[in-house]
Scaffold this motif. Structure first.
Motif, PDB file in Angstrom:
ATOM      1  N   ARG A   3       0.786  -1.072   0.060  1.00 49.02           N
ATOM      2  CA  ARG A   3      -0.200  -0.165  -0.151  1.00 49.02           C
ATOM      3  C   ARG A   3       0.968   1.259   0.180  1.00 49.02           C
ATOM      4  O   ARG A   3       1.629   1.326   0.798  1.00 49.02           O
ATOM      5  N   CYS A   4       0.726   1.929  -0.876  1.00 48.67           N
ATOM      6  CA  CYS A   4       1.586   3.111  -1.090  1.00 48.67           C
ATOM      7  C   CYS A   4       1.420   4.248   0.024  1.00 48.67           C
ATOM      8  O   CYS A   4       0.172   4.502   0.204  1.00 48.67           O
ATOM      9  N   ALA A   5       2.530   4.609   0.840  1.00 49.47           N
ATOM     10  CA  ALA A   5       2.295   5.527   1.979  1.00 49.47           C
ATOM     11  C   ALA A   5       2.033   6.839   1.395  1.00 49.47           C
ATOM     12  O   ALA A   5       1.706   7.818   2.297  1.00 49.47           O
ATOM     13  N   LEU A   6       2.149   7.238   0.051  1.00 43.34           N
ATOM     14  CA  LEU A   6       1.790   8.518  -0.324  1.00 43.34           C
ATOM     15  C   LEU A   6       0.360   8.732  -0.668  1.00 43.34           C
ATOM     16  O   LEU A   6      -0.121   9.961  -0.729  1.00 43.34           O
ATOM     17  N   CYS A   7      -0.175   7.661  -1.349  1.00 42.71           N
ATOM     18  CA  CYS A   7      -1.544   7.644  -1.776  1.00 42.71           C
ATOM     19  C   CYS A   7      -2.428   6.544  -1.440  1.00 42.71           C
ATOM     20  O   CYS A   7      -3.615   6.560  -2.125  1.00 42.71           O
ATOM     21  N   SER A   8      -1.909   5.546  -1.030  1.00 43.83           N
ATOM     22  CA  SER A   8      -2.618   4.278  -0.572  1.00 43.83           C
ATOM     23  C   SER A   8      -2.937   3.453  -1.789  1.00 43.83           C
ATOM     24  O   SER A   8      -3.622   2.513  -1.586  1.00 43.83           O
ATOM     25  N   GLU A  41       7.378   1.335  -8.115  1.00 43.46           N
ATOM     26  CA  GLU A  41       6.825   2.605  -8.288  1.00 43.46           C
ATOM     27  C   GLU A  41       5.304   2.380  -8.199  1.00 43.46           C
ATOM     28  O   GLU A  41       4.702   1.303  -8.573  1.00 43.46           O
ATOM     29  N   CYS A  42       4.735   3.312  -7.642  1.00 40.83           N
ATOM     30  CA  CYS A  42       3.429   3.256  -7.243  1.00 40.83           C
ATOM     31  C   CYS A  42       2.614   3.937  -8.618  1.00 40.83           C
ATOM     32  O   CYS A  42       2.821   4.620  -9.318  1.00 40.83           O
ATOM     33  N   LEU A  43       1.536   3.101  -9.388  1.00 39.88           N
ATOM     34  CA  LEU A  43       0.994   3.208 -10.578  1.00 39.88           C
ATOM     35  C   LEU A  43       0.054   4.327 -10.576  1.00 39.88           C
ATOM     36  O   LEU A  43      -0.289   5.021 -11.513  1.00 39.88           O
ATOM     37  N   GLN A  44      -0.517   4.509  -9.332  1.00 35.28           N
ATOM     38  CA  GLN A  44      -1.400   5.659  -8.967  1.00 35.28           C
ATOM     39  C   GLN A  44      -0.587   7.003  -9.038  1.00 35.28           C
ATOM     40  O   GLN A  44      -1.167   8.021  -9.877  1.00 35.28           O
ATOM     41  N   CYS A  45       0.221   7.370  -8.051  1.00 34.01           N
ATOM     42  CA  CYS A  45       0.789   8.545  -7.966  1.00 34.01           C
ATOM     43  C   CYS A  45       2.365   8.822  -8.403  1.00 34.01           C
ATOM     44  O   CYS A  45       2.684   9.782  -8.860  1.00 34.01           O
ATOM     45  N   GLY A  46       2.734   7.418  -8.895  1.00 37.02           N
ATOM     46  CA  GLY A  46       4.085   7.606  -9.664  1.00 37.02           C
ATOM     47  C   GLY A  46       5.169   7.537  -8.222  1.00 37.02           C
ATOM     48  O   GLY A  46       6.548   7.762  -8.750  1.00 37.02           O
TER      49      GLY A  46
END
Ligand SMILES: [Zn+2]
Length: 286
Positions: A3-8, A41-46
């Motif tokens: 789970r991305c800590a920047l954008c979930s 790399e998070c595909l949602q926020c980059g």
């Protein structure tokens, strides 16, 4: 599950696989056998996240507040300070940073009568020292630094006030017109709650935040042994992920940009402000 800590966000792809412990991990006894660490790399926020082996992650927690002990093994913080301070402006990352900050403040914050600035994670103190010199000592300057050796060095400089502490949103660290986070946010696993604390340190109607972080492009354009890609960094950012994070924290994003610094480091920086500040002061003048 990730789970991305920047954008979930939950969808990721691997950017870079590292198969050898770095010098920080070696210093705490992490073995090279079967070692695997990856930047994803998070595909949602980059945004990029450093996914460490559990043992390494656990043992590094102790090191995070005092990493200069490893960073400056065999050298001296004072020596590094003098070496970097004597660099000509065109070769100094800090000179570029001071110029960026002063230019923005001059164009936007004419209303600051006597700006109060807090630099969180002051490190060797080169940024604040250059800022003190270039503003003729006319502002109020405070450096916050958790590492005891770095903090002792900063006090010795006698150029600005020093608080030796980990910044945790202390209530006595409030009322600043400018807060700077120079290469700090990448060390923080959960940057959103941290930024929410930092915002509490700003004067709501006359406050500005400067954030500078390593660029995610480092994973593609620089060597896998680059310090930026080491085990102590939790996240790398691009324009979108840094901008979105600042907006999620409730700030108005004034400007976000990427830059190749004189040292070769690739960085992303942003200026952001509480909405009240922007309502009162508008946008910076050209
Ligand atoms: Zn994300």
């Amino acid at each position: 599950m990730f789970r991305c800590a920047l954008c979930s966000g939950q969808d990721v792809r691997e950017l870079l696989l590292i198969d050898h412990p770095d010098r920080f991990e070696q210093s705490i006894g992490i073995e090279p056998k079967d070692y695997r660490r990856s930047w994803v790399e998070c595909l949602q926020c980059g945004g990029a996240t450093n996914v460490l082996p559990e043992e390494s992650s656990f043992r590094l927690k102790k090191l995070r507040s005092a990493y200069y002990e490893v960073d400056f093994m065999g050298s001296d913080i004072g020596e590094k300070y003098h070496r970097v301070m004597s660099m000509p402006a065109g070769k100094s990352d800090n000179a570029g940073r001071v110029a960026r900050v002063m230019d923005f403040v001059r164009r936007w914050s004419g209303a600051f009568s006597l700006p109060r600035i807090m630099d969180i994670g002051a490190g060797t103190g080169v940024f604040l020292s250059r800022l003190v010199d270039q503003t003729g000592g006319a502002w109020h300057y405070l450096g916050v630094e958790p590492d005891p050796r770095a903090a002792a060095h900063l006090r010795q400089l006698e150029k600005f006030a020093v608080v030796e502490a980990m910044y945790l949103g202390q209530t006595d660290l409030r009322g600043f017109n400018l807060v700077t986070l120079n290469k700090v946010l990448e060390h923080i696993e959960q940057p959103l709650p941290f930024l929410l604390q930092v915002i509490q340190s700003l004067v709501p109607e006359d406050g500005l935040l400067y954030v500078e972080v390593p660029d995610k492009l480092t994973a593609r354009l620089r060597s896998p042994q680059d310090n930026i890609l080491g085990s102590l960094h939790c996240h790398l950012y691009d324009l979108t992920s840094l901008g979105q994070l600042l907006r999620r924290a409730g700030l108005e994003l004034m400007c976000v940009n990427r830059v190749a610094e004189p040292s070769g480091k690739l960085s992303v920086y942003a200026f952001a402000a509480p909405a009240e500040s922007v309502e009162k002061k508008g946008l910076p003048h050209e």
